[in-house]
Write an enzyme that holds these catalytic residues in place. Sequence first.
Site, mmCIF file in Angstrom:
data_model
loop_
_atom_site.group_PDB
_atom_site.id
_atom_site.type_symbol
_atom_site.label_atom_id
_atom_site.label_comp_id
_atom_site.label_asym_id
_atom_site.label_seq_id
_atom_site.Cartn_x
_atom_site.Cartn_y
_atom_site.Cartn_z
ATOM 1 N N SER A 142 0.939 -0.958 0.052
ATOM 2 C CA SER A 142 -0.174 0.113 0.071
ATOM 3 C C SER A 142 1.028 1.285 -0.110
ATOM 4 O O SER A 142 2.037 1.135 0.152
ATOM 5 C CB SER A 142 -0.696 -0.063 1.258
ATOM 6 O OG SER A 142 -1.354 1.146 1.664
ATOM 7 N N TYR A 155 -2.010 -1.512 10.552
ATOM 8 C CA TYR A 155 -1.878 -1.561 8.994
ATOM 9 C C TYR A 155 -0.509 -1.036 8.438
ATOM 10 O O TYR A 155 0.141 -1.798 7.529
ATOM 11 C CB TYR A 155 -3.255 -0.892 8.487
ATOM 12 C CG TYR A 155 -3.268 -1.195 6.947
ATOM 13 C CD1 TYR A 155 -4.060 -2.172 6.440
ATOM 14 C CD2 TYR A 155 -3.111 -0.079 6.012
ATOM 15 C CE1 TYR A 155 -4.420 -2.194 5.189
ATOM 16 C CE2 TYR A 155 -3.307 -0.279 4.718
ATOM 17 C CZ TYR A 155 -3.912 -1.252 4.316
ATOM 18 O OH TYR A 155 -4.101 -1.440 2.810
#
Length: 260
Positions: A142, A155
Amino acid sequence: MRLTDKVAFVTGAASGLGKAIAMRYAREGAAVAIADMDPDAATAAAKDIETAGGRAVGLACDVTDEGQVDAAVAATVARFGGVDVLVSNAGIQIIHPVEEFSFAEWKRMLAIHLDGAFLTTRACIRHMYASGRGGSVIYMGSVHSKEASLLKSPYVTAKHGLIGLAKTIAKEGAKHNVRANVICPGFVRTPLVDRQIPEQAAKLGISEDEVVKKVMLKDTVDGEFTTVDDVAEVALLFAAFPTNALTGQSLIVSHGWSMQ
Ligand code: NAD
């Protein structure tokens, strides 16, 4: 057709980015295993590919479960004769300020994103090494593999960790012609992001429109979401690239949100 005779194992492929990658790979000639913890959705995604003329199988697989991962990869090899491409993509999002995260939530996030990457990598590279065919390992990172945002401590931690894993697999896998790379997308309108918009609005005390414009797309060059097709294009590049010249890399596809 850039993936003729290749076999791909894609996790979290019943939805969103994983599904788009699986469908793109199938259009390029690959046989695709749709590995997902939602077995009905995995079967439906595989049917969609077969209806379009491709080859696919839906497999129930929780990427945090060692036995399920090994069994799903073994089933893929038995069905299609090997595995050439792994896309470790399955993921979820849980958002809180760090002081509000339960230890159980923290461990679940790291289990899905990091244990899942390890278990699927180990299972697939054993076959890639033994076959002598080499292969391509692709992690769904990401922009949060490079940058941090409020509310996303596990995350961001996990997505940064995938870059370390990819670099290690790039070094270990080179003599077997196995490459490893990370795709780093910006925000893409999938169910994972659609769920996050009202959650972020509530936690940050702003409107949903402000979450989109002032949080998610604020630093892009054009205020645009990245699309599943944009990410599938990068996944195809990493899968089809023929040599170890492209390994140990992380490529950001985010409308310029991050330029690291
Ligand atoms: P999504 O919710 O549309 O799809 C995720 C899929 O993963 C679902 O089919 C779900 O059933 C599956 N899954 C969840 N936990 C699993 C488990 N333990 N085992 C097997 N399957 C599991 O989400 P998405 O947006 O397509 O996200 C896919 C990946 O892309 C994630 O790793 C996410 O972090 C990453 N990502 C997404 C975005 C975005 O903006 N959507 C941006 C960057 C990175």
